[in-house]
Design a protein around this motif. Structure first.
Motif, PDB file in Angstrom:
ATOM      1  N   GLY A  15       0.831  -1.208   0.000  1.00 29.51           N
ATOM      2  CA  GLY A  15       0.000   0.000   0.000  1.00 29.51           C
ATOM      3  C   GLY A  15       0.860   1.250   0.000  1.00 29.51           C
ATOM      4  N   ASP A  16       0.372   2.301  -0.639  1.00 31.97           N
ATOM      5  CA  ASP A  16       1.179   3.532  -0.695  1.00 31.97           C
ATOM      6  C   ASP A  16       0.255   4.751  -0.772  1.00 31.97           C
ATOM      7  OD1 ASP A  16       3.437   5.413  -1.383  1.00 31.97           O
ATOM      8  OD2 ASP A  16       4.512   3.517  -1.615  1.00 31.97           O
ATOM      9  N   LYS A  52      -6.675  -2.219  12.906  1.00 33.18           N
ATOM     10  CA  LYS A  52      -7.831  -1.373  13.210  1.00 33.18           C
ATOM     11  C   LYS A  52      -7.610  -0.032  12.536  1.00 33.18           C
ATOM     12  CE  LYS A  52      -8.609  -3.217  17.856  1.00 33.18           C
ATOM     13  NZ  LYS A  52      -8.713  -2.917  19.291  1.00 33.18           N
ATOM     14  N   PRO A  53      -8.669   0.717  12.259  1.00 37.10           N
ATOM     15  CA  PRO A  53      -8.469   2.026  11.635  1.00 37.10           C
ATOM     16  C   PRO A  53      -7.492   2.883  12.446  1.00 37.10           C
ATOM     17  CG  PRO A  53     -10.802   1.490  11.670  1.00 37.10           C
ATOM     18  CD  PRO A  53     -10.096   0.435  12.480  1.00 37.10           C
ATOM     19  N   GLY A  54      -6.511   3.424  11.770  1.00 34.97           N
ATOM     20  CA  GLY A  54      -5.551   4.313  12.430  1.00 34.97           C
ATOM     21  C   GLY A  54      -4.353   3.604  13.024  1.00 34.97           C
ATOM     22  N   SER A 346       0.659  -0.744   4.493  1.00 37.77           N
ATOM     23  CA  SER A 346       1.211   0.240   3.569  1.00 37.77           C
ATOM     24  C   SER A 346       2.605   0.625   4.048  1.00 37.77           C
ATOM     25  CB  SER A 346       0.328   1.493   3.516  1.00 37.77           C
ATOM     26  OG  SER A 346      -0.923   1.199   2.935  1.00 37.77           O
ATOM     27  N   SER A 355       2.657   2.540   7.634  1.00 41.11           N
ATOM     28  CA  SER A 355       1.687   3.576   7.989  1.00 41.11           C
ATOM     29  C   SER A 355       0.339   2.935   8.240  1.00 41.11           C
ATOM     30  CB  SER A 355       1.572   4.606   6.876  1.00 41.11           C
ATOM     31  OG  SER A 355       0.783   4.101   5.820  1.00 41.11           O
ATOM     32  N   CYS A 356      -0.579   3.755   8.741  1.00 40.93           N
ATOM     33  CA  CYS A 356      -1.920   3.253   9.086  1.00 40.93           C
ATOM     34  C   CYS A 356      -2.835   3.155   7.875  1.00 40.93           C
ATOM     35  CB  CYS A 356      -2.552   4.171  10.119  1.00 40.93           C
ATOM     36  SG  CYS A 356      -2.998   5.799   9.465  1.00 40.93           S
ATOM     37  N   ASP A 357      -2.404   3.625   6.711  1.00 44.80           N
ATOM     38  CA  ASP A 357      -3.298   3.680   5.559  1.00 44.80           C
ATOM     39  C   ASP A 357      -3.734   2.276   5.135  1.00 44.80           C
ATOM     40  OD1 ASP A 357      -2.954   6.698   4.798  1.00 44.80           O
ATOM     41  OD2 ASP A 357      -0.954   5.933   5.246  1.00 44.80           O
ATOM     42  N   PRO A 358      -5.032   2.084   4.943  1.00 43.32           N
ATOM     43  CA  PRO A 358      -5.521   0.735   4.599  1.00 43.32           C
ATOM     44  C   PRO A 358      -5.000   0.263   3.257  1.00 43.32           C
ATOM     45  CG  PRO A 358      -7.297   2.361   4.459  1.00 43.32           C
ATOM     46  CD  PRO A 358      -6.121   3.058   5.063  1.00 43.32           C
ATOM     47  N   GLU A 378      -5.113   1.453  -4.892  1.00 44.43           N
ATOM     48  CA  GLU A 378      -5.774   2.014  -3.718  1.00 44.43           C
ATOM     49  C   GLU A 378      -7.124   2.641  -4.063  1.00 44.43           C
ATOM     50  OE1 GLU A 378      -2.654   2.302  -4.517  1.00 44.43           O
ATOM     51  OE2 GLU A 378      -1.433   1.701  -2.799  1.00 44.43           O
ATOM     52  N   THR A 387     -14.436  -2.989   0.939  1.00 49.16           N
ATOM     53  CA  THR A 387     -13.979  -1.826   1.710  1.00 49.16           C
ATOM     54  C   THR A 387     -14.674  -1.806   3.070  1.00 49.16           C
ATOM     55  OG1 THR A 387     -13.375  -0.535  -0.211  1.00 49.16           O
ATOM     56  CG2 THR A 387     -13.938   0.726   1.760  1.00 49.16           C
ATOM     57  N   ARG A 390     -11.954  -5.916   7.872  1.00 52.26           N
ATOM     58  CA  ARG A 390     -10.723  -5.913   8.665  1.00 52.26           C
ATOM     59  C   ARG A 390      -9.864  -7.126   8.314  1.00 52.26           C
ATOM     60  NH1 ARG A 390     -12.241  -2.786  13.169  1.00 52.26           N
ATOM     61  NH2 ARG A 390     -13.263  -1.074  12.117  1.00 52.26           N
TER      62      ARG A 390
ATOM     63  N   ARG B 368      -1.938  12.569   2.154  1.00 52.47           N
ATOM     64  CA  ARG B 368      -2.651  11.295   2.252  1.00 52.47           C
ATOM     65  C   ARG B 368      -3.589  11.124   1.060  1.00 52.47           C
ATOM     66  NH1 ARG B 368       0.273  10.099   6.898  1.00 52.47           N
ATOM     67  NH2 ARG B 368      -0.140   7.881   7.138  1.00 52.47           N
ATOM     68  N   ARG B 369      -4.342  10.046   1.079  1.00 52.43           N
ATOM     69  CA  ARG B 369      -5.221   9.724  -0.037  1.00 52.43           C
ATOM     70  C   ARG B 369      -6.465  10.613  -0.070  1.00 52.43           C
ATOM     71  NH1 ARG B 369      -5.081   3.455   1.507  1.00 52.43           N
ATOM     72  NH2 ARG B 369      -2.911   3.081   0.974  1.00 52.43           N
ATOM     73  N   HIS B 393     -13.282   4.554  16.468  1.00 47.95           N
ATOM     74  CA  HIS B 393     -12.042   4.447  15.701  1.00 47.95           C
ATOM     75  C   HIS B 393     -11.610   5.775  15.095  1.00 47.95           C
ATOM     76  CE1 HIS B 393     -13.347   0.079  15.301  1.00 47.95           C
ATOM     77  NE2 HIS B 393     -12.265   0.077  16.034  1.00 47.95           N
ATOM     78  N   ASN B 396      -8.455   7.536  16.547  1.00 48.53           N
ATOM     79  CA  ASN B 396      -7.237   6.766  16.301  1.00 48.53           C
ATOM     80  C   ASN B 396      -6.779   6.919  14.850  1.00 48.53           C
ATOM     81  OD1 ASN B 396      -5.247   5.060  17.484  1.00 48.53           O
ATOM     82  ND2 ASN B 396      -6.022   3.387  16.227  1.00 48.53           N
ATOM     83  N   LEU B 397      -7.749   7.008  13.957  1.00 41.34           N
ATOM     84  CA  LEU B 397      -7.419   7.228  12.547  1.00 41.34           C
ATOM     85  C   LEU B 397      -6.831   8.628  12.351  1.00 41.34           C
ATOM     86  CD1 LEU B 397      -7.397   6.285   9.679  1.00 41.34           C
ATOM     87  CD2 LEU B 397      -9.842   6.741   9.519  1.00 41.34           C
ATOM     88  N   GLY B 400      -3.367   8.422  13.503  1.00 42.20           N
ATOM     89  CA  GLY B 400      -2.566   7.677  12.519  1.00 42.20           C
ATOM     90  C   GLY B 400      -2.202   8.553  11.336  1.00 42.20           C
ATOM     91  N   ASN B 405       0.807   7.576  15.597  1.00 43.69           N
ATOM     92  CA  ASN B 405       0.629   6.252  16.205  1.00 43.69           C
ATOM     93  C   ASN B 405       1.875   5.400  16.025  1.00 43.69           C
ATOM     94  OD1 ASN B 405      -1.860   6.508  17.367  1.00 43.69           O
ATOM     95  ND2 ASN B 405      -2.985   5.800  15.564  1.00 43.69           N
TER      96      ASN B 405
END
Lengths: 410, 410
Positions: A15-16, A52-54, A346, A355-358, A378, A387, A390, B368-369, B393, B396-397, B400, B405
């Motif tokens: 992921g980027d 988890k998110p973040g 990511s 990073s936290c990015d999904p 992405e 989307t 988890r 970010r995206r 969440h 926390n996001l 992040g 984080n």
């Protein structure tokens, strides 16, 4: 039900974020990836929070989650040491404490090189000095890994993972003393302090280090130890789904996770775990395993994408995606299997770290639904129906789409 | 990593439903909001369930969730009293029970005005009568808030929040007796019954009430008490992320939540917590805090949107969104911060109360995206990649995406 075989591909750190040199596309969005696009269009896609998110995933916790294990359960995961040990081939018993270890270079009490010049020869001789020692009734086990890396196990009564590391994490500082982070960790900290002090006296005397001194190389005269963790006794991967799994990976960590989950780990020398890895051979070996009825699940791990992210090289990362895509082409012939693909996290080139990015992922299963995502990447994956999923649900969904999950209730 | 400063804006009760007078748009969809649209287009958007799907959030529980605290944990949240008390500046100790209180008007044993004519003068004299009393070994603390409001604390052994309220919630009925809702609440109910009876005799005698009688106003001759809760000992907000937070809010509840989480609460007289609040000044003060290195997190609370929802005034609510949008314009200059915005809940004009409908939110972070949502509003946000996220969440996001984080695992 017609149970399907499964190919599960992890593109590590894949992921980027948008990159200005790539017209604000991400490396994989910018790459030409007809095979990944084809599979995405035929399957279900999504942007997935692996933990988890973040939350920023480590590679160990992310892989556990993707394989359906809960890394927040401390009996599943208490630290990286046991995963590294498993990857190197050391078995951690209940009651043992396992650690990751680095050979380092100490000069006048200061760590001048945390990796001892990335030493890659005669580390077995260094390991021999460490392995088999006994301190205060605690047995020391040690095995060298790739380059400066190794795994350390303490075995005996009264040990605990509640102990700090001696690694200051930066060069130019002295090593730290090990300290107990709870009352339970006292004995473990004592043993570790004695061990590294013994080794600091004895490592410089070994012939291997004499040779390095003669060659003007940083000698491996100190041991940095971190990642304390207890034995991980994981239920067999896919045990309820009739899974016979095999892993093809270069990096020790991934082999370690696979070993701990009961997967057979293939020895593929061309899988280096680096940018020079031969993706074509890895894919060929994966497909050969799927042809063979000894296996019905292949976990194929590709590390190179993560390396490019850590190095902050978006053009190289884009190119790696194109090389991977080309290598994956033969899998399009396998129309009756479930193909699942996801990064573990990511590693944006702009951040040079996890990073936290999904992450964009897909699952393509014969006869199943498709969704609105028609390409891999992405922003494309975001359109897909996965989307919001988890990491901990991903593998169960793969099993379900492979017709391998039993009804709950009746 | 490059840690970012954060601006977090709550538009209280901002979510709404389609309104026929607005061509079946919601107030914010109908409003012209170029700044919110710009930030939405640059960031990630979503429709968010602040608590759980279908659950109607209170303002207190919603704010706790948005700030990352679990309101379902009874040690985090057991009732609104302690939040109100904190907002007014009363400190609730462990073992205390805190309540919200209203001065009310009783006539012939019937409550004829639950707010005593929204009394807004000389309530300090009324408070003085209450504060410092002692009943059966229990100490009574009381402080007046805005208008008819106040906070009450009982301090002493054997107290419990398991007690009903004396507030019938409608006018034209007599007050109810306090009752224990479990065996533990008996002593607390007894003390409260004695207290309100004492006050019913003494409040009418005060000069402040004599004056109201002379002026033909409803006198503040009775005390309604509700929202029993225990001390809330919350971990410091953003303690692990290096957050130095400050709050700019009008309403006592929001200042209370901020105080309980360890935020500095700024005194901004122009922030009234009402429709007349000066949004421009609130935004300016927020940005000044972000310029100042004493802070790296601003929680800006705007209440007016909720008031318009409770009043059932969609045109006024639309207009408030336009005023807010105009006031927010200077934040577009702050390109290197993370901007997060969310209502705490929906207060649809058609329902005149909180509802379970999820709220439109966005997080805009540099580098970010982006996603498919290009404008701010319920139907636009639905297109975004955050749809499906829960309130717990959200922060926390935000952390992040502000690179704050730490990795979980390695």
């Amino acid at each position: 039900m017609n149970e399907k075989k499964i190919l599960f591909v992890v593109l590590d750190g894949g992921g980027d974020l948008p990159v200005s040199e790539l017209d604000n596309l991400t490396p994989v969005e910018a790459a030409s990836t007809p095979v990944l696009d084809n599979l995405s269009a035929k399957g279900l896609c999504g942007l997935m929070d692996v933990l988890k998110p973040g939350m920023v995933p480590g590679s160990d916790t992310a892989h556990l989650a993707l394989l359906g294990y809960d890394p927040f359960d401390k009996y599943i995961y208490s630290g990286r040491g046991p995963v590294e040990a498993a990857g190197i081939g050391l078995v951690v018993h209940p009651g043992d404490i396992a650690f990751r270890a680095n050979f380092a270079t100490l000069k006048n009490g200061i760590i001048i090189d945390r990796r001892a010049g990335r030493i890659n020869k005669r580390t077995d001789e260094l390991a021999k000095l460490i392995n088999g020692r006994e301190i205060d009734g605690i047995k020391i086990l040690f095995k060298e890994g790739t380059e400066h890396r190794g795994a350390l196990i303490l075995r005996g009564p009264g040990l605990s993972a509640d102990v700090t590391s001696n690694d200051p994490k930066v060069e130019g500082w002295p090593p730290r003393p090990f300290e107990a982070s709870s009352i339970e960790g006292k004995r473990t900290a004592d043993v570790l302090n004695k061990l590294v002090n013994q080794l600091a006296r004895k490592l410089p005397l070994l012939a291997a280090n004499e040779e390095r001194r003669e060659q003007g190389k940083n000698e491996a005269n100190y041991l940095l130890v971190r990642g304390a963790g207890e034995a991980m006794l994981l239920p067999a991967f896919g045990g309820k789904q009739g899974i016979k799994p095999v892993c093809i990976a270069g990096g020790g960590l991934y082999k370690g996770v696979a070993t701990l989950t009961g997967m057979k780990v293939l020895d593929v020398p061309e899988a280096t775990g680096g940018i020079d890895s031969d993706f074509h051979i890895k894919v060929k070996r994966s497909l050969k395993c799927l042809d063979d009825d000894s296996y019905n699940f292949v976990f194929l791990h590709i590390k190179a994408t993560d390396n490019a992210g850590h190095d902050g090289k978006p053009l190289i990362k884009k190119n790696i995606f194109e090389r991977i895509d080309s290598a994956l082409e033969p899998i399009l012939e396998y129309k009756d299997i479930v193909i699942a693909l996801s990064p573990d996290h990511s590693t944006p080139c702009s951040l040079k770290d996890h990073s936290c990015d999904p992450v964009p992922c897909f699952i393509t299963a014969p006869g199943r639904r498709t969704d609105s995502a028609k390409k891999f990447g992405e922003r494309f994956a975001m359109q897909g129906s996965l989307t919001g999923i988890r990491g901990k649900h991903f593998m169960n969904l793969v099993f379900g789409l492979a017709n391998r999950n039993k009804k709950f209730g009746s």
